[in-house]
Design a protein around this motif. Structure first.
Motif, short mmCIF file in Angstrom:
data_model
loop_
_atom_site.label_atom_id
_atom_site.label_comp_id
_atom_site.label_asym_id
_atom_site.label_seq_id
_atom_site.Cartn_x
_atom_site.Cartn_y
_atom_site.Cartn_z
N GLN A 125 65.05 40.69 21.32
CA GLN A 125 64.93 40.55 22.79
C GLN A 125 64.51 39.15 23.23
OE1 GLN A 125 62.21 41.72 21.16
NE2 GLN A 125 60.45 40.93 22.26
N ARG A 141 75.08 44.67 27.41
CA ARG A 141 73.84 45.36 27.05
C ARG A 141 74.01 46.86 27.26
NH1 ARG A 141 68.00 44.77 28.21
NH2 ARG A 141 67.17 46.44 26.92
N SER A 145 67.84 50.38 22.08
CA SER A 145 66.91 49.40 21.53
C SER A 145 66.12 50.08 20.42
CB SER A 145 65.96 48.88 22.61
OG SER A 145 65.09 49.90 23.04
N LEU A 159 67.65 44.65 20.86
CA LEU A 159 68.46 45.18 21.96
C LEU A 159 69.87 45.38 21.44
CD1 LEU A 159 67.27 42.75 24.77
CD2 LEU A 159 66.31 44.98 24.15
#
Length: 167
Positions: A125, A141, A145, A159
């Motif tokens: 991240q 995205r 995570s 991520l």
């Protein structure tokens, strides 16, 4: 530069390239360094050896003038889904397009070897420059995570980014 499938004779030099790309002082100015993470091995020779014979993985190396300068790994993680890992370039050649060529090669390989319709990639991240790099290349995205798997002084989270691939 040529990109080809890794063979057993590549493993010692490949492990050293990956280590320089991700860890230690030589990696500090590179794109892929993991500065606050442990200084130990990023990947062991045994791990790399295990990937060579795996039915669900293809480990590739990039060579310039016969010298291994980078790597990428494509793993089939589910039907239609590949994961790209270990995209690395020796710090001596970072910024010369090695990573981009390895990434494109891995995407094509995911389709050809594993019939992947999309790939995922995990990025720490705090690596905003690297995240921007992947986003410029079509990665988006997801909600996914996970925490870094080892104890650290500074907590870190991976991520998940996804890219749809054209068949």
């Amino acid at each position: 530069m040529i990109i080809r499938q890794a063979v057993p004779s590549d493993l010692d030099v490949l492990q050293a390239v990956i280590q320089r790309a991700y860890r230690g002082h030589s990696a500090a100015t590179g794109w892929s360094h993991e500065g606050e993470l442990p200084e130990g091995e990023r990947v062991s020779r045994g791990d790399l050896e295990g990937l060579l014979g795996a039915a669900n993985a293809v480990l590739s190396v990039a060579e310039i003038a016969g010298r291994v300068v980078g790597s990428s790994l494509v793993v089939a993680v589910a039907p239609g889904q590949g994961e790209i890992r270990l995209v690395s370039g020796d710090p001596a050649v970072q910024g010369e397009g090695v990573g981009g060529q390895l990434l494109r090669h891995a995407e094509v390989l995911a389709v050809e070897a594993f019939a992947a319709s999309h790939v995922i990639i995990e990025v720490l991240q705090h690596r905003s420059r690297l995240i921007a790099y992947y986003e410029r290349r079509g990665y988006q995205r997801t909600d996914g995570s996970r925490p870094y798997p080892f104890q650290l002084k500074v907590p870190a989270t991976f991520l998940t980014y996804r890219k749809e691939l054209l068949a």
